[in-house]
Design a protein around this motif. Structure first.
Motif, PDB file in Angstrom:
ATOM      1  N   LYS A 191       0.864  -1.181   0.000  1.00  0.00           N
ATOM      2  CA  LYS A 191       0.000   0.000   0.000  1.00  0.00           C
ATOM      3  C   LYS A 191       0.900   1.230   0.000  1.00  0.00           C
ATOM      4  O   LYS A 191       1.914   1.266   0.676  1.00  0.00           O
ATOM      5  CB  LYS A 191      -0.938  -0.027   1.194  1.00  0.00           C
ATOM      6  N   GLY A 192       0.533   2.205  -0.790  1.00  0.00           N
ATOM      7  CA  GLY A 192       1.380   3.368  -0.970  1.00  0.00           C
ATOM      8  C   GLY A 192       2.211   3.276  -2.241  1.00  0.00           C
ATOM      9  O   GLY A 192       2.744   4.260  -2.721  1.00  0.00           O
ATOM     10  N   GLU A 222      -4.028  -7.850  -1.475  1.00  0.00           N
ATOM     11  CA  GLU A 222      -3.637  -6.624  -0.775  1.00  0.00           C
ATOM     12  C   GLU A 222      -3.947  -5.366  -1.581  1.00  0.00           C
ATOM     13  O   GLU A 222      -4.340  -4.349  -1.024  1.00  0.00           O
ATOM     14  CB  GLU A 222      -2.140  -6.658  -0.446  1.00  0.00           C
ATOM     15  N   VAL A 223      -3.782  -5.416  -2.897  1.00  0.00           N
ATOM     16  CA  VAL A 223      -3.913  -4.203  -3.713  1.00  0.00           C
ATOM     17  C   VAL A 223      -5.260  -4.088  -4.429  1.00  0.00           C
ATOM     18  O   VAL A 223      -5.484  -3.113  -5.153  1.00  0.00           O
ATOM     19  CB  VAL A 223      -2.750  -4.083  -4.733  1.00  0.00           C
ATOM     20  N   LEU A 239      -0.462  -0.248 -10.542  1.00  0.00           N
ATOM     21  CA  LEU A 239      -0.137  -0.942 -11.781  1.00  0.00           C
ATOM     22  C   LEU A 239       0.792  -2.101 -11.455  1.00  0.00           C
ATOM     23  O   LEU A 239       1.917  -1.890 -10.998  1.00  0.00           O
ATOM     24  CB  LEU A 239       0.538   0.027 -12.762  1.00  0.00           C
ATOM     25  N   LEU A 240       0.305  -3.334 -11.659  1.00  0.00           N
ATOM     26  CA  LEU A 240       1.114  -4.521 -11.392  1.00  0.00           C
ATOM     27  C   LEU A 240       1.805  -4.952 -12.679  1.00  0.00           C
ATOM     28  O   LEU A 240       1.148  -5.164 -13.703  1.00  0.00           O
ATOM     29  CB  LEU A 240       0.251  -5.664 -10.874  1.00  0.00           C
ATOM     30  N   VAL A 241       3.128  -5.103 -12.603  1.00  0.00           N
ATOM     31  CA  VAL A 241       3.941  -5.499 -13.744  1.00  0.00           C
ATOM     32  C   VAL A 241       4.775  -6.701 -13.321  1.00  0.00           C
ATOM     33  O   VAL A 241       5.259  -6.757 -12.192  1.00  0.00           O
ATOM     34  CB  VAL A 241       4.876  -4.346 -14.181  1.00  0.00           C
ATOM     35  N   ALA A 242       4.944  -7.659 -14.235  1.00  0.00           N
ATOM     36  CA  ALA A 242       5.766  -8.836 -13.955  1.00  0.00           C
ATOM     37  C   ALA A 242       6.572  -9.184 -15.197  1.00  0.00           C
ATOM     38  O   ALA A 242       6.429  -8.552 -16.245  1.00  0.00           O
ATOM     39  CB  ALA A 242       4.885 -10.010 -13.531  1.00  0.00           C
TER      40      ALA A 242
END
Length: 176
Positions: A94-95, A115-116, A122-125
């Motif tokens: 968070k944050g 959690e998000v 923006l989740l990147v993998a």
């Protein structure tokens, strides 16, 4: 006369080949290029006003970027600037506004998604199949050694993020 430059070149090339096994992972340009992609992902994402003036880019898992990721520190993204943080597996995300989930942390993806959920993150993998599991953008290296990416629009929309059509045109696959 032409033999001397050829011999010199062969000697230099031979020395480079001998030293190749000692090259560090952060000397490989793959992660330097991935840093450029991360920056462009930030630029070509429309962020909600609540994000504020700083985009926190957080790294979850093993750091294969090294100093290259630190080059984004303070870099402008429109009226915002990027701050880089490296997170341990137990630290809260968070944050954060951009989270890069390294392959070493992919087993934590279900916890990260929980959690998000609903937050403008923006989740990147860079792991095969990650967009199918809720990551918004997934980087990969194509057979021609070019960096490519896939996009998951429903996941981005759920996080209240708008990915630019300019960005999406470059994706190898876009999940609608």
């Amino acid at each position: 006369m032409h033999a001397l430059p050829s011999l010199l070149w062969a000697a230099v090339a031979g020395c480079l080949l001998l030293l190749a096994p000692f090259a560090r992972a952060d000397d490989f340009p793959e992660y330097r290029l991935k840093v450029a992609f991360l920056y462009n992902f930030a630029v070509f994402t429309e962020w909600p006003a609540e994000v504020g003036s700083t985009l926190q880019l957080c790294l979850q898992g093993t750091d294969l970027f090294g100093r290259d990721l630190d080059a984004l520190q303070g870099k402008p993204v429109g009226a915002r600037s990027i701050q880089v943080q490296r997170k341990t597996g137990n630290e809260s995300l968070k944050g954060c506004h951009i989270v890069f989930i390294a392959a070493s942390a992919l087993d934590r993806l279900p916890r990260v998604l929980d959690e998000v959920r609903g937050l403008p993150i923006l989740l990147v993998a860079d792991s095969p199949g990650a967009v199918g599991h809720g990551v918004m953008l997934n980087l990969s290296v194509a057979q021609n050694n070019k960096i490519t990416f896939e996009a998951n629009l429903p996941a981005a929309r759920a996080a209240r993020l708008q990915l630019s059509s300019k960005l999406l045109r470059l994706a190898t696959e876009v999940i609608q």
